[in-house]
Design an enzyme around this catalytic site. Sequence first.
Site, short mmCIF file in Angstrom:
data_model
loop_
_atom_site.label_atom_id
_atom_site.label_comp_id
_atom_site.label_asym_id
_atom_site.label_seq_id
_atom_site.Cartn_x
_atom_site.Cartn_y
_atom_site.Cartn_z
N ARG A 59 93.48 64.31 50.89
CA ARG A 59 93.74 62.96 50.44
C ARG A 59 94.26 62.93 49.01
O ARG A 59 95.09 62.11 48.65
CB ARG A 59 92.48 62.10 50.52
CG ARG A 59 92.64 60.87 49.70
CD ARG A 59 91.67 59.74 49.83
NE ARG A 59 90.46 59.93 50.52
CZ ARG A 59 90.28 59.59 51.78
NH1 ARG A 59 91.26 59.07 52.47
NH2 ARG A 59 89.11 59.76 52.33
N TYR A 60 93.74 63.81 48.19
CA TYR A 60 94.11 63.84 46.77
C TYR A 60 95.14 64.94 46.54
O TYR A 60 95.23 65.88 47.31
CB TYR A 60 92.87 64.10 45.92
CG TYR A 60 91.79 63.05 46.03
CD1 TYR A 60 91.93 61.82 45.41
CD2 TYR A 60 90.62 63.30 46.75
CE1 TYR A 60 90.93 60.86 45.49
CE2 TYR A 60 89.62 62.34 46.83
CZ TYR A 60 89.78 61.12 46.20
OH TYR A 60 88.79 60.17 46.28
N ARG A 68 93.37 68.80 45.82
CA ARG A 68 92.13 69.32 46.39
C ARG A 68 91.95 68.86 47.83
O ARG A 68 92.49 67.83 48.23
CB ARG A 68 90.91 68.93 45.56
CG ARG A 68 90.77 67.44 45.32
CD ARG A 68 89.99 67.24 44.01
NE ARG A 68 89.61 65.86 43.77
CZ ARG A 68 90.44 64.94 43.26
NH1 ARG A 68 91.70 65.24 43.03
NH2 ARG A 68 90.01 63.72 43.05
N CYS A 118 73.90 69.84 60.60
CA CYS A 118 73.14 69.71 59.36
C CYS A 118 71.69 70.09 59.64
O CYS A 118 71.27 70.11 60.80
CB CYS A 118 73.17 68.26 58.86
SG CYS A 118 74.84 67.70 58.48
N CYS A 174 71.09 62.26 58.39
CA CYS A 174 70.92 61.04 57.61
C CYS A 174 71.47 59.89 58.44
O CYS A 174 72.61 59.94 58.89
CB CYS A 174 71.71 61.14 56.31
SG CYS A 174 71.46 62.71 55.44
N CYS A 201 75.00 58.53 57.73
CA CYS A 201 76.03 59.55 57.50
C CYS A 201 77.44 58.98 57.72
O CYS A 201 77.74 58.44 58.77
CB CYS A 201 75.82 60.74 58.41
SG CYS A 201 77.14 61.98 58.20
N ARG A 244 80.03 60.54 58.20
CA ARG A 244 80.77 61.34 59.18
C ARG A 244 80.02 61.42 60.51
O ARG A 244 80.18 62.38 61.26
CB ARG A 244 81.02 62.73 58.59
CG ARG A 244 82.49 63.08 58.54
CD ARG A 244 82.76 64.26 57.66
NE ARG A 244 83.20 63.82 56.35
CZ ARG A 244 82.77 64.34 55.20
NH1 ARG A 244 81.90 65.34 55.19
NH2 ARG A 244 83.23 63.87 54.06
N ASP A 302 79.04 53.64 52.45
CA ASP A 302 80.27 53.37 53.19
C ASP A 302 80.02 52.38 54.32
O ASP A 302 78.90 52.24 54.81
CB ASP A 302 80.82 54.68 53.78
CG ASP A 302 81.35 55.61 52.69
OD1 ASP A 302 81.84 55.11 51.66
OD2 ASP A 302 81.27 56.83 52.89
N ASP A 333 83.97 54.46 47.94
CA ASP A 333 85.03 55.18 48.65
C ASP A 333 85.79 54.09 49.40
O ASP A 333 85.25 53.47 50.31
CB ASP A 333 84.43 56.23 49.59
CG ASP A 333 85.30 57.48 49.67
OD1 ASP A 333 86.55 57.34 49.60
OD2 ASP A 333 84.76 58.58 49.81
N LYS A 336 87.94 57.64 46.23
CA LYS A 336 86.81 57.16 45.43
C LYS A 336 87.32 56.33 44.24
O LYS A 336 88.17 56.78 43.50
CB LYS A 336 86.00 58.34 44.92
CG LYS A 336 85.40 59.19 46.03
CD LYS A 336 84.72 60.42 45.46
CE LYS A 336 84.15 61.32 46.53
NZ LYS A 336 85.20 62.02 47.33
C1 PLP Z 1 85.17 63.21 47.67
C2 PLP Z 1 86.33 63.89 48.16
C3 PLP Z 1 86.91 64.93 47.42
C4 PLP Z 1 86.37 65.38 46.08
O1 PLP Z 1 86.51 64.37 45.13
P1 PLP Z 1 86.06 64.62 43.62
O2 PLP Z 1 86.20 63.28 42.98
O3 PLP Z 1 86.96 65.66 43.06
O4 PLP Z 1 84.63 65.08 43.66
C5 PLP Z 1 88.04 65.53 47.93
N1 PLP Z 1 88.58 65.14 49.11
C6 PLP Z 1 88.04 64.14 49.83
C7 PLP Z 1 88.70 63.74 51.10
C8 PLP Z 1 86.90 63.49 49.39
O5 PLP Z 1 86.36 62.51 50.12
S1 SF4 Z 2 75.10 62.77 54.94
FE1 SF4 Z 2 75.86 63.47 56.97
S2 SF4 Z 2 76.84 65.44 56.55
FE2 SF4 Z 2 75.54 64.99 54.78
S3 SF4 Z 2 73.55 66.00 55.25
FE3 SF4 Z 2 73.40 63.87 55.92
S4 SF4 Z 2 73.95 63.95 58.10
FE4 SF4 Z 2 74.72 65.86 57.17
#
Ligand code: PLP
Ligand code: SF4
Length: 399
Positions: free
Chosen positions: A128-129, A132, A141, A145, A148, A150, A309, A346, A353
């Site tokens: 996305r960025y 990175r 996991c 959570c 979560c 995801r 989120d 986010d 973010k």
């Molecule tokens: C959070 C995140 C990162 C890392 O973001 P930082 O602000 O550098 O910690 C990188 N890629 C994705 C898709 C993210 O959600």
């Molecule tokens: S937030 Fe989601 S990915 Fe992170 S530890 Fe909890 S269940 Fe696992």
Amino acid sequence: MDSLSFPAASADREFTSAAPGYWDGENISPADWNSWAWQMRNRVTTLAGLESRLVLTEEERAGVILSGNKLALAITPHFFNLIHPTDPDCPIRRQVVPRIEESWDNPEEMSDPCGEDSHMPVPGLVHRYPDRVLFLVTDRCAAYCRYCTRSRVVSGVGEQELHTEWEAAFRYLESHPEIRDVLLSGGDALLLSDNKLEALLKRLRSIEHIEFIRIGSRVPIFLPQRITPELCRMLAKYHPLWMSVHANHPRELTTEVKAALERLADHGIPLGNQSVLLRGVNDDPAVYKILVQKLLRCRVRPYYLYQCDLIKGSTHLRTSVAKGIEIIEQLRGHTTGYAVPQFVIDAPGGGGKVPINPDYLINRDDGMTLIRNYENKVFAYPDPEAQPLPYQVTGFRRD
Ligand SMILES: *Cc1c(COP(=O)(O)O)cnc(C)c1O
Ligand code: SF4
């Protein structure tokens, strides 16, 4: 049921052990209790398992039954011992015991709230960025959570399955020299075996333009037994390697967790914490302050505080954005600067973010910046080119 006694909230300031030495009324040898394989094998994963240890409410019972095709139930014995056996409002319990509220329908909520799927050039790699990537290396996991972000892929029972295409992902990384930072996540990368994780790190380190590797993991909190000296020695071969852990409430920082975090720090791994703002868990400035101060004592720098989120089924766990701003406002200036995380949203749908801050900037006109401090006193800062003010501004209160 184990006759654990639960101290008052202020006692969360202290580090206490989550290892009673017994589980289900049986004595457990320290070797078993301290083995991460034993902890994983003995996770609480069923309704019967929960009910034999906790007095569940109707909302929780119904939530557990529903969790089977949404986000699995799993709680390690270590983390389970932090749960209050009869209080459904226990801040630890709210994070990991499902509730029927997860089935509430809220049209604002999404299964992929951060729009990750639309930013995957290769399955399992979110880019996305500019510089990175987020690399999803497993869908498992140590515990799950309930909020979560995801949950659509995590735990293996939700809407989607994670099919990371390893070779395609490595080729993508190799052919994109602008990527200098790889974040390993999932799921939880620390559930991979030492060998598998090392092979992955070695491969990433063979790519010259990758300068920085970090692991996002809740394992040090859910399963501190996993942070073995062998794991730490292996990770230390791949520096610079940083780690972001995930603790939300001060009670999660047990003596075992503290020892695990110290072991990581002793191996040169800089540690950050990412917490999620959750109703009834940490939406209280006093509780949050204890958390961040305790993190510093574990050599962990609070990194992000996330607005929860818009994940499906999270309505009962989300707070207003104002609550997060209030928490930051009550930290900044009032305690160590290192203890103050960046509050972020986010952006729903996939904007990344976005930092959210209390307003300390009152006005920025005519070469003059008006600011207020943590005590609500107002100050003026003139730009270098500006005309001097005809009067002297010293601190005055703004109410
Ligand atoms: C959070 C995140 C990162 C890392 O973001 P930082 O602000 O550098 O910690 C990188 N890629 C994705 C898709 C993210 O959600
Ligand atoms: S937030 Fe989601 S990915 Fe992170 S530890 Fe909890 S269940 Fe696992």
